[in-house]
Design a protein around this motif. Sequence first.
Motif, PDB file in Angstrom:
ATOM      1  N   GLY A 139     -10.891 -39.250 -34.075  1.00  0.00           N
ATOM      2  CA  GLY A 139     -10.805 -39.415 -35.519  1.00  0.00           C
ATOM      3  C   GLY A 139     -11.442 -38.242 -36.222  1.00  0.00           C
ATOM      4  N   SER A 140     -12.019 -38.501 -37.373  1.00  0.00           N
ATOM      5  CA  SER A 140     -12.541 -37.407 -38.201  1.00  0.00           C
ATOM      6  C   SER A 140     -13.848 -36.845 -37.645  1.00  0.00           C
ATOM      7  CB  SER A 140     -12.755 -37.900 -39.632  1.00  0.00           C
ATOM      8  OG  SER A 140     -13.724 -38.924 -39.638  1.00  0.00           O
ATOM      9  N   THR A 141     -14.097 -35.586 -37.952  1.00  0.00           N
ATOM     10  CA  THR A 141     -15.324 -34.916 -37.524  1.00  0.00           C
ATOM     11  C   THR A 141     -16.541 -35.623 -38.120  1.00  0.00           C
ATOM     12  OG1 THR A 141     -14.053 -32.881 -37.499  1.00  0.00           O
ATOM     13  CG2 THR A 141     -16.447 -32.643 -37.444  1.00  0.00           C
ATOM     14  N   ALA A 153      -6.991 -48.222 -35.784  1.00  0.00           N
ATOM     15  CA  ALA A 153      -7.271 -47.839 -37.174  1.00  0.00           C
ATOM     16  C   ALA A 153      -6.771 -48.932 -38.115  1.00  0.00           C
ATOM     17  CB  ALA A 153      -6.595 -46.517 -37.490  1.00  0.00           C
ATOM     18  N   GLU A 154      -7.462 -49.100 -39.227  1.00  0.00           N
ATOM     19  CA  GLU A 154      -7.130 -50.204 -40.145  1.00  0.00           C
ATOM     20  C   GLU A 154      -5.714 -50.097 -40.716  1.00  0.00           C
ATOM     21  OE1 GLU A 154      -9.737 -48.242 -40.117  1.00  0.00           O
ATOM     22  OE2 GLU A 154     -10.371 -47.557 -42.105  1.00  0.00           O
ATOM     23  N   SER A 155      -5.204 -48.870 -40.855  1.00  0.00           N
ATOM     24  CA  SER A 155      -3.863 -48.747 -41.461  1.00  0.00           C
ATOM     25  C   SER A 155      -2.736 -48.941 -40.450  1.00  0.00           C
ATOM     26  CB  SER A 155      -3.716 -47.394 -42.163  1.00  0.00           C
ATOM     27  OG  SER A 155      -4.201 -46.376 -41.338  1.00  0.00           O
ATOM     28  N   PRO A 187      -7.604 -43.541 -34.084  1.00  0.00           N
ATOM     29  CA  PRO A 187      -7.096 -43.260 -35.425  1.00  0.00           C
ATOM     30  C   PRO A 187      -5.644 -43.711 -35.586  1.00  0.00           C
ATOM     31  CG  PRO A 187      -6.907 -41.291 -34.126  1.00  0.00           C
ATOM     32  CD  PRO A 187      -7.415 -42.360 -33.201  1.00  0.00           C
ATOM     33  N   TRP A 188      -5.060 -43.313 -36.718  1.00  0.00           N
ATOM     34  CA  TRP A 188      -3.760 -43.843 -37.123  1.00  0.00           C
ATOM     35  C   TRP A 188      -2.609 -42.864 -36.910  1.00  0.00           C
ATOM     36  CZ3 TRP A 188      -2.865 -39.962 -40.358  1.00  0.00           C
ATOM     37  CH2 TRP A 188      -3.961 -39.386 -41.019  1.00  0.00           C
ATOM     38  N   ASN A 189      -2.892 -41.645 -36.457  1.00  0.00           N
ATOM     39  CA  ASN A 189      -1.787 -40.665 -36.443  1.00  0.00           C
ATOM     40  C   ASN A 189      -0.821 -40.849 -35.269  1.00  0.00           C
ATOM     41  OD1 ASN A 189      -3.976 -39.787 -34.959  1.00  0.00           O
ATOM     42  ND2 ASN A 189      -3.677 -37.629 -35.396  1.00  0.00           N
ATOM     43  N   GLU A 227     -12.982 -36.823 -29.804  1.00  0.00           N
ATOM     44  CA  GLU A 227     -11.879 -35.884 -30.025  1.00  0.00           C
ATOM     45  C   GLU A 227     -11.671 -35.858 -31.520  1.00  0.00           C
ATOM     46  OE1 GLU A 227      -8.229 -34.202 -30.676  1.00  0.00           O
ATOM     47  OE2 GLU A 227      -7.899 -36.315 -30.305  1.00  0.00           O
ATOM     48  N   LEU A 228     -12.008 -34.698 -32.136  1.00  0.00           N
ATOM     49  CA  LEU A 228     -12.128 -34.672 -33.596  1.00  0.00           C
ATOM     50  C   LEU A 228     -11.109 -33.725 -34.230  1.00  0.00           C
ATOM     51  CD1 LEU A 228     -16.031 -34.693 -33.490  1.00  0.00           C
ATOM     52  CD2 LEU A 228     -14.505 -36.650 -33.614  1.00  0.00           C
ATOM     53  N   GLY A 229     -11.519 -33.017 -35.261  1.00  0.00           N
ATOM     54  CA  GLY A 229     -10.549 -32.281 -36.071  1.00  0.00           C
ATOM     55  C   GLY A 229     -10.182 -30.912 -35.550  1.00  0.00           C
ATOM     56  N   GLU A 242     -10.844 -25.897 -44.481  1.00  0.00           N
ATOM     57  CA  GLU A 242     -10.883 -27.356 -44.316  1.00  0.00           C
ATOM     58  C   GLU A 242      -9.609 -27.874 -43.658  1.00  0.00           C
ATOM     59  OE1 GLU A 242     -13.414 -29.470 -45.189  1.00  0.00           O
ATOM     60  OE2 GLU A 242     -14.578 -27.674 -45.691  1.00  0.00           O
ATOM     61  N   GLU A 243      -9.767 -28.899 -42.820  1.00  0.00           N
ATOM     62  CA  GLU A 243      -8.594 -29.550 -42.242  1.00  0.00           C
ATOM     63  C   GLU A 243      -7.899 -30.363 -43.342  1.00  0.00           C
ATOM     64  OE1 GLU A 243      -9.409 -32.799 -39.469  1.00  0.00           O
ATOM     65  OE2 GLU A 243      -7.767 -32.091 -38.224  1.00  0.00           O
ATOM     66  N   ILE A 244      -6.612 -30.095 -43.583  1.00  0.00           N
ATOM     67  CA  ILE A 244      -5.894 -30.831 -44.643  1.00  0.00           C
ATOM     68  C   ILE A 244      -5.258 -32.107 -44.069  1.00  0.00           C
ATOM     69  CG2 ILE A 244      -4.052 -30.714 -46.389  1.00  0.00           C
ATOM     70  CD1 ILE A 244      -4.619 -27.676 -46.573  1.00  0.00           C
TER      71      ILE A 244
HETATM   72  P1  NAI Z   1     -11.772 -41.914 -39.560  1.00  0.00           P
HETATM   73  O1  NAI Z   1     -12.491 -41.020 -38.627  1.00  0.00           O
HETATM   74  O2  NAI Z   1     -12.534 -42.571 -40.666  1.00  0.00           O
HETATM   75  O3  NAI Z   1     -11.055 -43.087 -38.735  1.00  0.00           O
HETATM   76  C1  NAI Z   1     -10.825 -43.092 -37.353  1.00  0.00           C
HETATM   77  C2  NAI Z   1     -11.277 -44.419 -36.764  1.00  0.00           C
HETATM   78  O4  NAI Z   1     -12.686 -44.550 -36.864  1.00  0.00           O
HETATM   79  C3  NAI Z   1     -10.698 -45.647 -37.469  1.00  0.00           C
HETATM   80  O5  NAI Z   1     -10.410 -46.622 -36.494  1.00  0.00           O
HETATM   81  C4  NAI Z   1     -11.857 -46.096 -38.359  1.00  0.00           C
HETATM   82  O6  NAI Z   1     -11.820 -47.465 -38.693  1.00  0.00           O
HETATM   83  C5  NAI Z   1     -13.050 -45.782 -37.482  1.00  0.00           C
HETATM   84  N1  NAI Z   1     -14.326 -45.580 -38.179  1.00  0.00           N
HETATM   85  C6  NAI Z   1     -14.528 -45.184 -39.467  1.00  0.00           C
HETATM   86  N2  NAI Z   1     -15.850 -45.097 -39.728  1.00  0.00           N
HETATM   87  C7  NAI Z   1     -16.498 -45.455 -38.592  1.00  0.00           C
HETATM   88  C8  NAI Z   1     -17.873 -45.536 -38.217  1.00  0.00           C
HETATM   89  N3  NAI Z   1     -18.851 -45.235 -39.079  1.00  0.00           N
HETATM   90  N4  NAI Z   1     -18.179 -45.898 -36.956  1.00  0.00           N
HETATM   91  C9  NAI Z   1     -17.199 -46.177 -36.062  1.00  0.00           C
HETATM   92  N5  NAI Z   1     -15.904 -46.127 -36.351  1.00  0.00           N
HETATM   93  C10 NAI Z   1     -15.537 -45.765 -37.603  1.00  0.00           C
HETATM   94  O7  NAI Z   1     -10.549 -41.117 -40.152  1.00  0.00           O
HETATM   95  P2  NAI Z   1      -9.770 -41.368 -41.527  1.00  0.00           P
HETATM   96  O8  NAI Z   1     -10.747 -41.643 -42.641  1.00  0.00           O
HETATM   97  O9  NAI Z   1      -8.708 -42.344 -41.305  1.00  0.00           O
HETATM   98  O10 NAI Z   1      -9.149 -39.921 -41.744  1.00  0.00           O
HETATM   99  C11 NAI Z   1      -9.926 -38.914 -42.380  1.00  0.00           C
HETATM  100  C12 NAI Z   1      -9.681 -37.566 -41.782  1.00  0.00           C
HETATM  101  O11 NAI Z   1     -10.001 -37.560 -40.411  1.00  0.00           O
HETATM  102  C13 NAI Z   1      -8.251 -37.060 -41.803  1.00  0.00           C
HETATM  103  O12 NAI Z   1      -7.910 -36.510 -43.042  1.00  0.00           O
HETATM  104  C14 NAI Z   1      -8.295 -36.034 -40.715  1.00  0.00           C
HETATM  105  O13 NAI Z   1      -8.844 -34.830 -41.218  1.00  0.00           O
HETATM  106  C15 NAI Z   1      -9.232 -36.626 -39.699  1.00  0.00           C
HETATM  107  N6  NAI Z   1      -8.534 -37.323 -38.595  1.00  0.00           N
HETATM  108  C16 NAI Z   1      -8.424 -36.705 -37.401  1.00  0.00           C
HETATM  109  C17 NAI Z   1      -7.736 -37.292 -36.357  1.00  0.00           C
HETATM  110  C18 NAI Z   1      -7.573 -36.621 -35.044  1.00  0.00           C
HETATM  111  O14 NAI Z   1      -6.615 -36.923 -34.333  1.00  0.00           O
HETATM  112  N7  NAI Z   1      -8.462 -35.774 -34.633  1.00  0.00           N
HETATM  113  C19 NAI Z   1      -7.074 -38.577 -36.536  1.00  0.00           C
HETATM  114  C20 NAI Z   1      -7.295 -39.201 -37.806  1.00  0.00           C
HETATM  115  C21 NAI Z   1      -7.993 -38.565 -38.785  1.00  0.00           C
END
Ligand code: NAI
Length: 437
Positions: A244-246, A194-196, A167-169, A266-268, A396-398
């Motif tokens: 990344g996201s759950t 992550a794309e961003s 992810p991007w954080n 490793e999710l939310g 909800e996770e903000i």
């Molecule tokens: P995301 O889960 O969509 O992105 C994380 C990564 O997964 C990026 O590299 C993305 O391109 C990739 N991805 C997206 N869809 C995919 C798929 N179907 N298959 C495989 N890879 C895929 O997270 P996003 O949309 O940037 O953020 C949304 C929410 O996710 C945030 O608001 C936050 O709640 C949560 N998040 C949690 C993180 C953590 O450290 N646990 C980090 C980033 C986001």
Amino acid sequence: MKIKEIYETMSYGPAPESAEEAIQFLDNHKRKFNLFINGKWVAPSSKEYFDSINPSTKEKLAQISEANEADVNKAVAAAKRALPEWANVGGHQRARYLYALARQIQKHSRLFAVLESLDNGKPIRETRDIDIPIVIRHFYHHAGWAQLRDTELKDYKELGVIGQIIPWNFPLMMLAWKIAPAIAMGNTIVLKPAESTSLTALLFAEICEQIGLPNGVVNIITGHGKTGATLVEHKDVNKIAFTGSTEVGKIIRRATAGTGKKLSLELGGKSPFIVFEDADLDSVVEGIVDAIWFNQGQVCCAGSRLLVQESIAEKLYKKIRTRMESLRIGNALDKSIDIGAIVDKSQLKVITDLVQLGVDEGSTLCQPSWACPKEGYFYPPTMFTDVSPSATIAQEEIFGPVLVAMSFRTHKEAVKLANNTRYGLACSVWTELRTSI
Ligand code: NAI
Ligand code: MG
């Protein structure tokens, strides 16, 4: 302002870190990045590029390649070809490469820190003092494990080609956490940032080139979710490591089920920050600053739910409100800010919408009196009080700088409230009480 006046107010002026070296890096690549496959920079088969934005200013930094299925195939094939030799070269040799990576990142640590702050919007103070030093330590640490593998971890066998999606954080830190242990143990990698926030991963690819890492051991492919999904589904990938996201975690869990692929997720989180009436409240306030305003609250284990004993709740809220007023927000490259920009427009919208929902659901909103700068994606430090445990903002996770506060009376009630969530990532307890266990 005269120096005498500055002495009287003791207020901070802007202290910008120079972006010159990072801009030079972007210009050297003509602000357009290809994919790093098999040790070479290759144009994406899709011929498509997307923009990477500086969220402090909304300015475009560079164009990034959109990798499609053909590119994913190329990258996985390169990793597969590189595997036997990398696995057989032995722990000592791999340790040497990991040391070289650590040293080279260390040498360019300022460039990495500035580039990360430009691309992500996080304060330079954090990238400079936290993210990049941790990245360097990880490569040194896992160099040590690579060295020890043949003696201390004799039963360990590499898994093969690992697909890593991050992810991007904490862009470069996530890369280090995933790449360093995996290559130390003899695996080869296809990583999708992550794309961003792809830029520091692309600079890392350049570092791999510089130290002469064997071709194909680390491949960096950029793109959106579809690129990630294609990597997940590739039959020659032996393991997927995802943070990344759950929601996306669940999709990947389903996609890999029954395929024999290993998986780590490793999710939310929505972690409780529990304060008892005997706690030192000034320490608590600084703890809260780190728990929810560090990295703009974009942290999986952020202490986003404040649970405070009723007897001291109002007193603590008052202290938090006072502290919020003195936090400084601004351009990520300003060395004297506390809070930078939100990573992108869409995340800013998620935060804004959830905060509005909190207001609509009847919670009390508290934000500082000052206004955020208009030129970037900024969101002020925020606290909600009078929140019901079933409110959306309590559940909800903000993933932003938004603290949600609730009160409790007894220890038992505190534990119940803390556990009233689907998540279970982290928790902190604040008390001066000493018990013998
Ligand atoms: P995301 O889960 O969509 O992105 C994380 C990564 O997964 C990026 O590299 C993305 O391109 C990739 N991805 C997206 N869809 C995919 C798929 N179907 N298959 C495989 N890879 C895929 O997270 P996003 O949309 O940037 O953020 C949304 C929410 O996710 C945030 O608001 C936050 O709640 C949560 N998040 C949690 C993180 C953590 O450290 N646990 C980090 C980033 C986001
Ligand atoms: Mg960006």
